[in-house]
Design a protein around this motif. Structure first.
Motif, PDB file in Angstrom:
ATOM      1  N   GLN A  15       4.549  15.422  -6.160  1.00 14.55           N
ATOM      2  CA  GLN A  15       4.779  14.782  -4.871  1.00 14.55           C
ATOM      3  C   GLN A  15       3.559  13.935  -4.473  1.00 14.55           C
ATOM      4  OE1 GLN A  15       4.328  17.122  -1.225  1.00 14.55           O
ATOM      5  NE2 GLN A  15       6.425  16.539  -0.631  1.00 14.55           N
ATOM      6  N   ALA A  16       2.363  14.519  -4.591  1.00 11.90           N
ATOM      7  CA  ALA A  16       1.123  13.801  -4.248  1.00 11.90           C
ATOM      8  C   ALA A  16       0.885  12.640  -5.197  1.00 11.90           C
ATOM      9  CB  ALA A  16      -0.060  14.767  -4.274  1.00 11.90           C
ATOM     10  N   ASP A  17       1.170  12.850  -6.476  1.00 14.16           N
ATOM     11  CA  ASP A  17       0.961  11.803  -7.479  1.00 14.16           C
ATOM     12  C   ASP A  17       1.894  10.615  -7.254  1.00 14.16           C
ATOM     13  OD1 ASP A  17      -0.295  10.761  -9.801  1.00 14.16           O
ATOM     14  OD2 ASP A  17       1.401  11.418 -11.024  1.00 14.16           O
ATOM     15  N   LEU A  18       3.161  10.897  -6.947  1.00 15.05           N
ATOM     16  CA  LEU A  18       4.115   9.821  -6.693  1.00 15.05           C
ATOM     17  C   LEU A  18       3.699   8.994  -5.481  1.00 15.05           C
ATOM     18  CD1 LEU A  18       7.594  11.541  -7.302  1.00 15.05           C
ATOM     19  CD2 LEU A  18       6.206  10.231  -8.896  1.00 15.05           C
ATOM     20  N   LEU A  19       3.237   9.673  -4.447  1.00 10.43           N
ATOM     21  CA  LEU A  19       2.799   8.969  -3.242  1.00 10.43           C
ATOM     22  C   LEU A  19       1.570   8.101  -3.542  1.00 10.43           C
ATOM     23  CD1 LEU A  19       3.532   8.679  -0.256  1.00 10.43           C
ATOM     24  CD2 LEU A  19       1.966  10.577   0.228  1.00 10.43           C
ATOM     25  N   HIS A  20       0.651   8.649  -4.307  1.00 11.21           N
ATOM     26  CA  HIS A  20      -0.556   7.894  -4.671  1.00 11.21           C
ATOM     27  C   HIS A  20      -0.186   6.655  -5.505  1.00 11.21           C
ATOM     28  CE1 HIS A  20      -4.614   6.970  -5.952  1.00 11.21           C
ATOM     29  NE2 HIS A  20      -4.179   6.976  -7.199  1.00 11.21           N
ATOM     30  N   GLN A  21       0.687   6.828  -6.493  1.00 11.48           N
ATOM     31  CA  GLN A  21       1.103   5.693  -7.326  1.00 11.48           C
ATOM     32  C   GLN A  21       1.814   4.628  -6.493  1.00 11.48           C
ATOM     33  OE1 GLN A  21       2.827   6.325 -11.292  1.00 11.48           O
ATOM     34  NE2 GLN A  21       2.456   8.504 -10.973  1.00 11.48           N
ATOM     35  N   TRP A  22       2.643   5.062  -5.546  1.00 12.45           N
ATOM     36  CA  TRP A  22       3.367   4.112  -4.700  1.00 12.45           C
ATOM     37  C   TRP A  22       2.387   3.313  -3.848  1.00 12.45           C
ATOM     38  CZ3 TRP A  22       7.383   1.304  -4.319  1.00 12.45           C
ATOM     39  CH2 TRP A  22       7.750   0.730  -3.101  1.00 12.45           C
ATOM     40  N   HIS A  23       1.423   3.995  -3.214  1.00 11.22           N
ATOM     41  CA  HIS A  23       0.445   3.303  -2.389  1.00 11.22           C
ATOM     42  C   HIS A  23      -0.388   2.325  -3.214  1.00 11.22           C
ATOM     43  CE1 HIS A  23       0.611   6.607   0.939  1.00 11.22           C
ATOM     44  NE2 HIS A  23       1.552   5.701   1.078  1.00 11.22           N
ATOM     45  N   SER A  24      -0.735   2.719  -4.429  1.00 14.69           N
ATOM     46  CA  SER A  24      -1.507   1.826  -5.306  1.00 14.69           C
ATOM     47  C   SER A  24      -0.710   0.574  -5.647  1.00 14.69           C
ATOM     48  CB  SER A  24      -1.897   2.547  -6.605  1.00 14.69           C
ATOM     49  OG  SER A  24      -2.775   3.599  -6.333  1.00 14.69           O
ATOM     50  N   ILE A  81       1.819  -0.739  -3.914  1.00 17.11           N
ATOM     51  CA  ILE A  81       1.967  -1.541  -2.691  1.00 17.11           C
ATOM     52  C   ILE A  81       0.689  -2.337  -2.448  1.00 17.11           C
ATOM     53  CG2 ILE A  81       2.116  -1.401  -0.162  1.00 17.11           C
ATOM     54  CD1 ILE A  81       4.816  -1.181  -1.605  1.00 17.11           C
ATOM     55  N   SER A  82      -0.440  -1.698  -2.665  1.00 18.09           N
ATOM     56  CA  SER A  82      -1.730  -2.376  -2.502  1.00 18.09           C
ATOM     57  C   SER A  82      -1.851  -3.560  -3.457  1.00 18.09           C
ATOM     58  CB  SER A  82      -2.868  -1.374  -2.743  1.00 18.09           C
ATOM     59  OG  SER A  82      -4.109  -2.013  -2.622  1.00 18.09           O
ATOM     60  N   GLU A  83      -1.429  -3.380  -4.715  1.00 13.42           N
ATOM     61  CA  GLU A  83      -1.470  -4.465  -5.704  1.00 13.42           C
ATOM     62  C   GLU A  83      -0.549  -5.618  -5.299  1.00 13.42           C
ATOM     63  OE1 GLU A  83      -0.420  -2.872  -9.502  1.00 13.42           O
ATOM     64  OE2 GLU A  83      -1.991  -1.348  -9.432  1.00 13.42           O
ATOM     65  N   ILE A  84       0.665  -5.275  -4.872  1.00 12.72           N
ATOM     66  CA  ILE A  84       1.630  -6.300  -4.470  1.00 12.72           C
ATOM     67  C   ILE A  84       1.093  -7.093  -3.282  1.00 12.72           C
ATOM     68  CG2 ILE A  84       3.920  -6.665  -3.427  1.00 12.72           C
ATOM     69  CD1 ILE A  84       4.867  -4.227  -5.166  1.00 12.72           C
ATOM     70  N   THR A  85       0.570  -6.390  -2.296  1.00 13.14           N
ATOM     71  CA  THR A  85       0.053  -7.054  -1.100  1.00 13.14           C
ATOM     72  C   THR A  85      -1.152  -7.930  -1.435  1.00 13.14           C
ATOM     73  OG1 THR A  85       0.766  -5.115   0.160  1.00 13.14           O
ATOM     74  CG2 THR A  85      -0.661  -6.672   1.293  1.00 13.14           C
ATOM     75  N   GLN A  86      -2.051  -7.418  -2.249  1.00 18.64           N
ATOM     76  CA  GLN A  86      -3.238  -8.177  -2.657  1.00 18.64           C
ATOM     77  C   GLN A  86      -2.823  -9.448  -3.391  1.00 18.64           C
ATOM     78  OE1 GLN A  86      -6.372  -6.773  -1.959  1.00 18.64           O
ATOM     79  NE2 GLN A  86      -7.340  -8.675  -2.560  1.00 18.64           N
ATOM     80  N   THR A  87      -1.853  -9.338  -4.280  1.00 17.70           N
ATOM     81  CA  THR A  87      -1.373 -10.498  -5.032  1.00 17.70           C
ATOM     82  C   THR A  87      -0.774 -11.541  -4.094  1.00 17.70           C
ATOM     83  OG1 THR A  87      -0.952  -9.135  -6.989  1.00 17.70           O
ATOM     84  CG2 THR A  87       0.218 -11.240  -6.862  1.00 17.70           C
ATOM     85  N   LEU A  88       0.084 -11.097  -3.184  1.00 16.91           N
ATOM     86  CA  LEU A  88       0.696 -12.014  -2.211  1.00 16.91           C
ATOM     87  C   LEU A  88      -0.365 -12.739  -1.395  1.00 16.91           C
ATOM     88  CD1 LEU A  88       3.667  -9.956  -0.711  1.00 16.91           C
ATOM     89  CD2 LEU A  88       3.842 -12.135  -1.934  1.00 16.91           C
ATOM     90  N   TRP A  89      -1.334 -11.978  -0.925  1.00 14.85           N
ATOM     91  CA  TRP A  89      -2.359 -12.533  -0.045  1.00 14.85           C
ATOM     92  C   TRP A  89      -3.222 -13.564  -0.780  1.00 14.85           C
ATOM     93  CZ3 TRP A  89      -2.999 -13.349   4.730  1.00 14.85           C
ATOM     94  CH2 TRP A  89      -4.254 -13.531   5.318  1.00 14.85           C
TER      95      TRP A  89
END
Length: 199
Positions: free
Chosen positions: A123-132, A134-142
């Motif tokens: 559960q913790a690992d899935l959440l961490h991977q998802w946040h990572s 999302i961070s990559e997608i947002t950084q790329t967009l920006w």
């Protein structure tokens, strides 16, 4: 055993493992996190004994299934190769198409506070991977849109909320629409926020 026999045996073993993980994960997602080993054995077409031999415990089997699913999910999200709007649309479509296949077992894993150690870890690992991701997608967009080093919190929140499986579920269940509608709404919301922030 010859060199050619060994890779063939390993390939067969891996194919069998993949089949078991896929079948077990599908059963859990469609039914409940509390699926028994008997149910998982029947769903995967192998004996209960085989499952214990391969995974040791029911929790390890379920955790392995979810880890494999998350790896596949992240691989399905398209890599950025230019064309920001096209890439964003493809990302929204991939995320919401996959989110639409999520069932009760996933929601239990995501929301339960008391879980056995193996499932709490996944559960913790899935959440961490998802946040990572999302961070990559947002950084790329920006950065692709000419933004500075770090994307604003508003963009991170907009991307996270609109690619979330909770957003897909709200559109499909509450609004009685389909994942394609969720994808289109997500694309519009993220693109609008990005344009406002880079104007």
């Amino acid at each position: 055993m010859t060199v050619t026999e060994r890779p063939l045996a390993e390939a067969k073993r891996q194919a069998a493992l993949d089949h078991v993980l896929t079948a077990a994960r599908r059963f859990v997602i469609e039914n409940s996190l509390d699926a028994t080993m008997d149910q998982l054995a029947e769903a995967s077409g192998v004996s209960r004994r085989t499952l214990f031999r391969l995974f040791g415990t029911r929790e390890k089997l379920i955790a392995s299934g979810f880890r494999t699913a998350m790896d596949a999910y992240l691989r399905e999200l398209p890599a950025y190769e230019g064309g920001t709007e096209h890439w964003l649309r493809a990302t929204c479509e991939a995320a919401h198409r996959m989110n639409d296949s999520i069932g009760p077992g996933y929601w239990e894993l995501a929301s339960r506070s008391e879980l056995p150690p193996d499932l709490a870890a996944v559960q913790a690992d899935l959440l961490h991977q998802w946040h990572s991701r999302i961070s990559e997608i947002t950084q790329t967009l920006w950065q692709a849109s000419g933004g500075g080093q770090d994307p604003p919190a508003k963009l991170v929140t907009t991307v996270s909320a609109h690619l979330s499986s909770h957003f897909t579920a709200a559109v499909v269940t509450d609004a009685r629409r389909d994942w394609q509608t969720a994808s289109a709404l997500a694309y519009e919301a993220i693109l609008t926020t990005l344009r406002q922030l880079t104007a």
